[in-house]
Design a protein around this motif. Structure first.
Motif, short mmCIF file in Angstrom:
data_model
loop_
_atom_site.label_atom_id
_atom_site.label_comp_id
_atom_site.label_asym_id
_atom_site.label_seq_id
_atom_site.Cartn_x
_atom_site.Cartn_y
_atom_site.Cartn_z
N UNK A 29 57.72 35.59 44.49
CA UNK A 29 57.62 36.08 45.87
C UNK A 29 57.76 37.60 45.93
N UNK A 30 58.37 38.22 44.91
CA UNK A 30 58.51 39.67 44.92
C UNK A 30 57.20 40.39 44.55
N UNK A 31 56.21 39.62 44.10
CA UNK A 31 54.88 40.19 43.84
C UNK A 31 53.91 39.77 44.93
N UNK A 32 54.44 39.37 46.07
CA UNK A 32 53.58 38.95 47.18
C UNK A 32 54.27 39.35 48.49
N UNK A 33 53.68 39.01 49.62
CA UNK A 33 54.31 39.32 50.90
C UNK A 33 53.76 38.39 51.98
N UNK A 34 54.17 38.62 53.22
CA UNK A 34 53.76 37.75 54.32
C UNK A 34 52.23 37.68 54.45
N UNK A 35 51.57 38.78 54.15
CA UNK A 35 50.11 38.82 54.29
C UNK A 35 49.41 37.84 53.35
N UNK A 36 49.97 37.67 52.16
CA UNK A 36 49.37 36.75 51.19
C UNK A 36 48.00 37.22 50.70
N UNK A 37 47.72 38.51 50.79
CA UNK A 37 46.40 39.03 50.39
C UNK A 37 46.48 39.78 49.07
N UNK A 38 47.64 40.38 48.79
CA UNK A 38 47.80 41.23 47.60
C UNK A 38 48.87 40.58 46.72
N UNK A 39 48.55 40.46 45.43
CA UNK A 39 49.52 39.86 44.50
C UNK A 39 49.67 40.76 43.29
N UNK A 66 61.18 49.83 47.62
CA UNK A 66 62.20 49.12 48.39
C UNK A 66 61.52 48.00 49.15
N UNK A 67 62.08 46.81 49.07
CA UNK A 67 61.50 45.69 49.81
C UNK A 67 62.54 45.21 50.80
N UNK A 68 62.14 45.18 52.08
CA UNK A 68 63.05 44.72 53.12
C UNK A 68 63.02 43.20 53.14
N UNK A 69 62.22 42.64 54.07
CA UNK A 69 62.07 41.18 54.05
C UNK A 69 60.66 40.79 53.62
N UNK A 70 59.91 41.74 53.07
CA UNK A 70 58.57 41.43 52.55
C UNK A 70 57.61 40.95 53.63
N UNK A 71 57.76 41.44 54.86
CA UNK A 71 56.87 41.00 55.94
C UNK A 71 55.70 41.94 56.17
N UNK A 72 55.47 42.80 55.20
CA UNK A 72 54.23 43.59 55.21
C UNK A 72 53.07 42.64 54.97
N UNK A 73 51.86 43.09 55.30
CA UNK A 73 50.72 42.19 55.06
C UNK A 73 49.71 42.75 54.06
N UNK A 74 49.91 43.98 53.57
CA UNK A 74 48.93 44.52 52.62
C UNK A 74 49.59 45.10 51.37
N UNK A 75 50.65 44.45 50.89
CA UNK A 75 51.26 44.85 49.61
C UNK A 75 52.13 46.09 49.69
N UNK A 485 53.24 50.66 46.69
CA UNK A 485 52.35 49.68 47.34
C UNK A 485 51.62 50.22 48.55
N UNK A 486 52.06 51.37 49.07
CA UNK A 486 51.35 51.97 50.20
C UNK A 486 50.03 52.62 49.74
N UNK A 487 49.94 52.88 48.44
CA UNK A 487 48.72 53.47 47.85
C UNK A 487 48.33 54.80 48.48
N UNK A 488 49.34 55.65 48.70
CA UNK A 488 49.05 56.99 49.24
C UNK A 488 49.07 58.02 48.11
N UNK A 489 50.08 57.93 47.24
CA UNK A 489 50.22 58.88 46.14
C UNK A 489 50.32 58.10 44.83
N UNK A 490 49.91 58.75 43.74
CA UNK A 490 50.03 58.10 42.44
C UNK A 490 51.18 58.75 41.67
N UNK A 491 51.98 57.92 41.00
CA UNK A 491 53.13 58.44 40.25
C UNK A 491 52.67 59.49 39.23
#
Ligand code: FAD
Length: 493
Positions: A29-39, A66-75, A485-491
């Motif tokens: 479940x830590x590699x997924x979220x409410x959206x169920x679109x990104x794994x 940081x993961x709160x309750x994982x209720x994001x929908x796009x990873x 997971x926001x895909x704004x910047x690359x490490x």
């Protein structure tokens, strides 16, 4: 500390994840979220119990989500090959604390606390509650403060990011800071609405106000969008005792479709929707304004409510109301969750789309999107309600339209997985079509809970605020470790 934790990670990888707060886990479940679109596959999951644990995790040098309750929908709260910080574990070791400053009450809460937990505690301890909410409360304080936190109270009190007095934050260099409007203000405002990019919130100080006992919860129906928006906008401009305590609204299909249509409006199963009242010549969709008045037990709210409703131009005979305890109103979506779990649509994919659309463009949006693209509904709520920009602090990182009034549009799709429900690819395509429609028609709009993949899209999203966003990233997370997971910047490195 770095070496210690690194050793711990490898050493404990075979132990039960719940037996130690800093152990990794193979829980998918830590590699997924409410959206169920990104794994994705995180390298480790760490359960911090203090800000020192958060610093130590950051010092590992891996990407950290940081993961709160994982209720994001796009990873957004995932970290492929990185570390997921399960922020819920912080709340297990730090229950809320009351702070009283200059006679005002605040709750000091761990960022992993759910808003539903904060509500229960504040009512029990003080008969008080935070002023600003989301519709659904099983979201963490840190998760919504990283985004915005919007609901029917926003027009009056501002979003949740306008209702914070202080935060403890661990920045991308592993340093712990206590920040507020008067202290490290730049970090404070950067983190609010900052999509997890500038620091991990470990604690937040949330103001509390006296809570009402009861609410009168009212829905009224409109046939014409211009009547709906005119009333909704006049209501969100009102202040003081002239104002409702909550203003929202939604679009529904002008048919007896059990999910998308008339049946979604009444507030109690004892009262039906009298379709004969729908004005002849109405379009494919209708509009429902939803308002609430708070009151104390024994107080006469009827007169106030009917006086306030008498000034509105809704379709007479299509008004619905119930009186419910305040806590039942705030936790209303929990009941919808239970139903959705029963029918299988809670666990299915959720390609949701949330937008802020300027009031000047919302009529055109209605014509092209609600009345055409979505005229058959989306198997879930289609929210559309105005908020007032003056309640949003421009120093925070969130991007909103320039208009004084803008609308939250939330397309909350709840279809069952294919083949029972629609194909998720088709729903994602429809979302893209709607965003393209906003772009090609030049609307003043922003995606809320944004999810873009290219720098060009992010730059367009933040507009004039993009250089400030980049500068804040350089200052607070120079190695670009946080919230990958926001895909704004690359490490870097
Ligand atoms: P997560 O999804 O776990 O995280 C979200 C982002 O914040 C990620 O980038 C993550 O890395 C970051 N983050 C999490 N915790 C921290 C922290 N402590 N410090 C720094 N960054 C952190 N939103 C509204 O505004 N109004 C609503 O009414 C509303 N209703 C919703 C109803 C449902 C059923 C769902 C699923 C979502 C709803 N949302 C609503 C959206 C919700 O606010 C966001 O998805 C929010 O991010 C979820 O909180 P979370 O705790 O699950 O965060």
């Amino acid at each position: 500390m770095l070496a210690y934790l690194d050793t711990q990670l490898h050493h404990q990888s075979s132990t039960s994840p719940t037996s130690n707060p800093t152990s990794p886990t193979s829980d998918p479940s830590f590699g997924s979220d409410f959206g169920g679109l990104i794994h994705t596959r995180p390298a480790a999951v760490i359960r911090p119990t203090s800000s020192a644990d958060v610093s130590a995790a950051i010092s590992l040098g891996l990407p950290v989500a940081p993961r709160g309750n994982g209720h994001s929908v796009h990873g957004q709260s995932q970290a492929d090959a990185g570390v997921v910080l399960d922020m819920r574990s912080l709340s297990l070791t730090s229950p809320p604390r009351t702070i009283i400053l200059d006679g005002l009450h605040y709750a000091d809460v761990s960022a992993g606390t759910l808003w539903s937990e904060l509500l229960a505690w504040a009512l029990r301890a003080h008969r008080m509650a935070p002023p600003s909410w989301t519709d659904y409360l099983d979201l963490t304080v840190g998760g919504t403060l990283s985004n915005g936190g919007v609901s029917g109270q926003t027009f009056r009190y501002g979003p949740q990011i306008s209702n914070v007095a202080e935060m403890e934050v661990v920045t991308g260099d592993g340093c712990r800071h206590v920040c507020g409007p008067e202290n490290e203000a730049d970090l404070f405002y950067s983190v609010l609405g900052g999509l997890g990019q500038f620091g991990v919130i470990t604690r937040a100080r949330i103001p509390l106000l006296p809570a009402p006992d009861m609410v009168k919860w009212i829905r009224v129906v409109y046939g014409r969008f211009e009547d709906y928006t005119s009333d909704a906008e006049s209501l969100v401009r009102r202040t003081g005792s002239d104002a409702f305590d909550y203003v929202e609204g939604f679009v529904f299909v002008n048919s007896d479709d059990p999910v998308n249509g008339y049946g979604s409006v009444p507030l109690s199963s004892e009262v039906g929707f009298d379709a004969s009242r729908v004005p002849t010549g109405s379009g494919p969709v209708l509009y429902c304004l939803e308002v609430v008045l708070h009151y104390r037990e024994g107080e006469d709210v009827e007169k106030r409510a009917s006086e306030m409703l008498s000034r509105l131009g809704y379709v007479r005979g299509l008004e619905f109301s119930v009186d419910v305890p305040y806590v039942d109103f705030l936790t209303r979506v929990k009941r919808a969750e239970e139903e959705a779990r029963t029918n299988g649509s809670w666990g299915g994919p959720h390609p949701w789309l949330n937008l802020f659309v300027a009031s000047s463009d919302i009529a055109d949006f209605d014509r092209r999107v609600f009345k055409e693209i979505l005229k058959d509904g989306i198997s879930g709520p289609m929210l559309v309600y105005p908020v007032v920009r003056s309640k949003w602090d421009p120093r925070t990182s969130i991007a909103v339209p320039a208009s004084d009034i803008f609308y939250l549009v939330a397309l909350l799709r709840f279809s069952r997985p294919h083949p029972g429900g629609q194909r998720v690819e088709d729903l994602v395509r429809q979302n893209r079509q709607i965003v393209n429609c906003c772009r090609t028609n030049g609307y003043d709009f922003k995606m809320y809970l944004p999810h873009y993949k290219t720098e060009e899209d992010w730059a367009r999203h933040f507009g004039d605020g993009w250089s400030r966003f980049i500068e804040r990233k350089r200052r607070y997370d120079p190695m670009a470790i946080l919230a990958p997971g926001q895909q704004i910047f690359r490490k870097k490195g």
